[in-house]
Design a protein around this motif. Structure first.
Motif, PDB file in Angstrom:
ATOM      1  N   GLY A 260       0.844  -1.066  -0.113  1.00 51.21           N
ATOM      2  CA  GLY A 260      -0.042   0.050   0.100  1.00 51.21           C
ATOM      3  C   GLY A 260       0.913   1.567  -0.142  1.00 51.21           C
ATOM      4  O   GLY A 260       0.464   2.118  -0.630  1.00 51.21           O
ATOM      5  N   ILE A 261       1.912   0.934   0.666  1.00 49.94           N
ATOM      6  CA  ILE A 261       2.970   2.219   0.856  1.00 49.94           C
ATOM      7  C   ILE A 261       4.284   1.649   0.678  1.00 49.94           C
ATOM      8  O   ILE A 261       4.838   0.636   1.580  1.00 49.94           O
ATOM      9  N   VAL A 262       5.214   2.368  -0.114  1.00 54.80           N
ATOM     10  CA  VAL A 262       6.604   1.847  -0.116  1.00 54.80           C
ATOM     11  C   VAL A 262       7.409   2.844   0.401  1.00 54.80           C
ATOM     12  O   VAL A 262       7.407   4.237   0.315  1.00 54.80           O
ATOM     13  N   VAL A 263       8.386   2.340   1.228  1.00 59.66           N
ATOM     14  CA  VAL A 263       9.228   3.534   2.014  1.00 59.66           C
ATOM     15  C   VAL A 263      10.962   3.225   1.582  1.00 59.66           C
ATOM     16  O   VAL A 263      11.205   2.061   1.646  1.00 59.66           O
ATOM     17  N   THR A 264      11.621   4.142   1.142  1.00 59.68           N
ATOM     18  CA  THR A 264      12.773   4.075   0.662  1.00 59.68           C
ATOM     19  C   THR A 264      13.693   5.173   1.259  1.00 59.68           C
ATOM     20  O   THR A 264      13.277   6.272   1.639  1.00 59.68           O
ATOM     21  N   PHE A 265      15.090   4.690   1.368  1.00 57.20           N
ATOM     22  CA  PHE A 265      15.968   5.773   1.855  1.00 57.20           C
ATOM     23  C   PHE A 265      16.576   6.469   0.553  1.00 57.20           C
ATOM     24  O   PHE A 265      16.319   7.650   0.552  1.00 57.20           O
TER      25      PHE A 265
ATOM     26  N   LEU B  51      15.544   1.086  -6.634  1.00 61.37           N
ATOM     27  CA  LEU B  51      14.242   0.449  -6.533  1.00 61.37           C
ATOM     28  C   LEU B  51      13.151   1.442  -5.879  1.00 61.37           C
ATOM     29  O   LEU B  51      12.188   1.318  -6.619  1.00 61.37           O
ATOM     30  N   GLY B  52      13.316   2.256  -5.083  1.00 63.28           N
ATOM     31  CA  GLY B  52      12.369   3.189  -4.559  1.00 63.28           C
ATOM     32  C   GLY B  52      11.864   4.246  -5.729  1.00 63.28           C
ATOM     33  O   GLY B  52      10.845   4.542  -5.624  1.00 63.28           O
ATOM     34  N   TYR B  53      12.852   4.799  -6.284  1.00 63.25           N
ATOM     35  CA  TYR B  53      12.574   5.465  -7.619  1.00 63.25           C
ATOM     36  C   TYR B  53      11.688   4.732  -8.730  1.00 63.25           C
ATOM     37  O   TYR B  53      10.810   5.417  -9.292  1.00 63.25           O
ATOM     38  N   GLU B  54      12.269   3.454  -8.897  1.00 60.37           N
ATOM     39  CA  GLU B  54      11.378   2.544  -9.734  1.00 60.37           C
ATOM     40  C   GLU B  54      10.035   2.520  -9.201  1.00 60.37           C
ATOM     41  O   GLU B  54       9.149   2.493 -10.057  1.00 60.37           O
ATOM     42  N   SER B  55       9.888   2.309  -8.073  1.00 60.24           N
ATOM     43  CA  SER B  55       8.411   2.394  -7.517  1.00 60.24           C
ATOM     44  C   SER B  55       7.702   3.561  -8.003  1.00 60.24           C
ATOM     45  O   SER B  55       6.445   3.424  -8.161  1.00 60.24           O
ATOM     46  N   ILE B  56       8.465   4.686  -7.687  1.00 55.50           N
ATOM     47  CA  ILE B  56       7.707   6.029  -8.311  1.00 55.50           C
ATOM     48  C   ILE B  56       7.288   6.036  -9.679  1.00 55.50           C
ATOM     49  O   ILE B  56       6.282   6.450 -10.166  1.00 55.50           O
ATOM     50  N   GLY B  57       8.064   5.222 -10.458  1.00 56.57           N
ATOM     51  CA  GLY B  57       8.056   5.153 -12.012  1.00 56.57           C
ATOM     52  C   GLY B  57       6.748   4.090 -12.029  1.00 56.57           C
ATOM     53  O   GLY B  57       6.036   4.427 -13.204  1.00 56.57           O
ATOM     54  N   ARG B  58       6.763   3.272 -11.159  1.00 54.92           N
ATOM     55  CA  ARG B  58       5.508   2.563 -11.375  1.00 54.92           C
ATOM     56  C   ARG B  58       4.143   2.961 -10.707  1.00 54.92           C
ATOM     57  O   ARG B  58       3.216   2.499 -10.635  1.00 54.92           O
ATOM     58  N   ARG B  59       4.222   4.320 -10.199  1.00 54.75           N
ATOM     59  CA  ARG B  59       3.236   4.928  -9.690  1.00 54.75           C
ATOM     60  C   ARG B  59       2.785   4.439  -8.276  1.00 54.75           C
ATOM     61  O   ARG B  59       1.560   4.707  -7.861  1.00 54.75           O
ATOM     62  N   LYS B  60       3.720   3.933  -7.726  1.00 59.59           N
ATOM     63  CA  LYS B  60       3.298   3.320  -6.368  1.00 59.59           C
ATOM     64  C   LYS B  60       3.372   4.509  -5.186  1.00 59.59           C
ATOM     65  O   LYS B  60       4.125   5.392  -5.479  1.00 59.59           O
ATOM     66  N   LYS B  61       2.564   4.265  -4.342  1.00 61.33           N
ATOM     67  CA  LYS B  61       2.569   5.423  -3.065  1.00 61.33           C
ATOM     68  C   LYS B  61       3.717   5.027  -2.646  1.00 61.33           C
ATOM     69  O   LYS B  61       3.985   4.234  -1.875  1.00 61.33           O
ATOM     70  N   THR B  62       4.831   6.195  -2.604  1.00 62.93           N
ATOM     71  CA  THR B  62       5.932   5.893  -2.219  1.00 62.93           C
ATOM     72  C   THR B  62       6.876   7.289  -1.552  1.00 62.93           C
ATOM     73  O   THR B  62       6.591   8.177  -1.696  1.00 62.93           O
ATOM     74  N   ALA B  63       7.260   6.711  -0.169  1.00 61.78           N
ATOM     75  CA  ALA B  63       7.850   7.732   0.695  1.00 61.78           C
ATOM     76  C   ALA B  63       9.405   7.719   0.690  1.00 61.78           C
ATOM     77  O   ALA B  63       9.952   6.539   0.409  1.00 61.78           O
ATOM     78  N   VAL B  64       9.909   8.987   0.265  1.00 64.42           N
ATOM     79  CA  VAL B  64      11.394   9.010   0.048  1.00 64.42           C
ATOM     80  C   VAL B  64      12.082   9.715   1.406  1.00 64.42           C
ATOM     81  O   VAL B  64      11.773  11.065   1.520  1.00 64.42           O
ATOM     82  N   PHE B  65      12.880   9.164   2.136  1.00 60.17           N
ATOM     83  CA  PHE B  65      13.494   9.774   3.142  1.00 60.17           C
ATOM     84  C   PHE B  65      14.834   9.803   3.016  1.00 60.17           C
ATOM     85  O   PHE B  65      15.776   8.906   3.653  1.00 60.17           O
TER      86      PHE B  65
END
Length: 267
Positions: free
Chosen positions: A164-169, A173-187
């Motif tokens: 439901g939510i992806v979290v990345t440092f 892969l976190g940026y690829e999650s954004i590419g897939r339009r997933k709800k992604t938190a980047v910290f």
């Protein structure tokens, strides 16, 4: 064309942990390729300072190749691990990154149960190594989480598709999650005691230090702001946000249609 493939997969890197091509060449060394397939236009323009050739914004070859799955668990938070074994150099930066990742996970171990979520750590290592799991077991003593190692070539992508939510440092892969339009938190935590501009969100694009789904600040209040937003934003509003930001972070071209079309044209 082979050189273009390498360039595409090198263009968003975790510069905080490893060295890369930009540490070994200068702008005075102008190389040439026929076509450069890159993750986004900003990294493409940076490459153009070193490499001449036709620029094609296509995203990540691997991300494009692995089809999105439709299975979704809205109550699942997936944290993308960037654990690495101790490097031979840059030990201070490696240590600071691990400390930041533990701080993010400590926050998630508190936030998830309060918001009815379960937490999975998407492992960077496969089953043949145990150092990553040992690291998390040692440093995350309070809280409920599941550690899942990388089992196959595509397993990490299927894991983020489930979330439901992806979290990345600051992982690719976190940026690829954004590419897939997933709800992604980047910290990124780049605004900490040792500022690393190359680890700021969306580098080399110029984004503010804080936005709807990202923050460069090493600040629990900021982490909570982002997670609370992702937990409440509607799918339609998220779609509008991705239309604004996603291609500047990671373009997405399912099945690599641009590359396939070029091959057909050339061959």
């Amino acid at each position: 064309i082979a050189s273009c493939l390498v360039g595409s997969e090198m263009c968003i890197r975790d510069r905080s942990i490893v060295d890369d091509v930009f540490d070994s060449i200068t702008e005075n060394e102008l190389f040439f390729v026929d076509y450069m397939f890159v993750h986004n236009r900003h990294i493409g323009l940076l490459y153009k300072r070193y490499i001449d050739g036709c620029l094609v914004v296509s995203g990540s070859f691997i991300n494009n190749h692995i089809a999105s799955t439709q299975v979704l668990d809205c109550d699942l938070v997936v944290y993308i691990s960037q654990f690495r074994d101790k490097p031979n150099n840059n030990v201070q930066s490696w240590t600071e990154c691990l400390e930041a990742m533990v701080s993010i996970l400590d926050f998630l171990l508190d936030w998830c149960p309060r918001n009815g979520k379960s937490l999975i750590i998407c492992g960077a290592q496969d089953d043949s190594k145990c150092t990553e799991k040992e690291f998390y077991d040692k440093n995350l003593k309070n809280g409920d989480y599941e550690y899942v190692p990388r089992r196959t070539f595509s397993s990490s992508y299927h894991m983020i598709d489930r979330a439901g939510i992806v979290v990345t440092f600051c992982s690719t892969l976190g940026y690829e999650s954004i590419g897939r339009r997933k709800k992604t938190a980047v910290f990124t935590c780049s605004r900490s005691k040792n500022e690393d501009l190359d680890r700021s969100f969306g580098w080399p694009a110029k984004f503010p230090d804080a936005g709807p789904f990202w923050t460069n600040y090493y600040d629990i209040v900021e982490f909570a702001r982002v997670m609370d937003y992702l937990n409440s934003v509607s799918d339609s509003e998220w779609g509008e946000l991705m239309a604004k930001y996603a291609d500047d972070v990671m373009a997405y071209d399912p099945a690599n249609s641009h590359f396939t079309a070029l091959l057909e044209q050339l061959l």
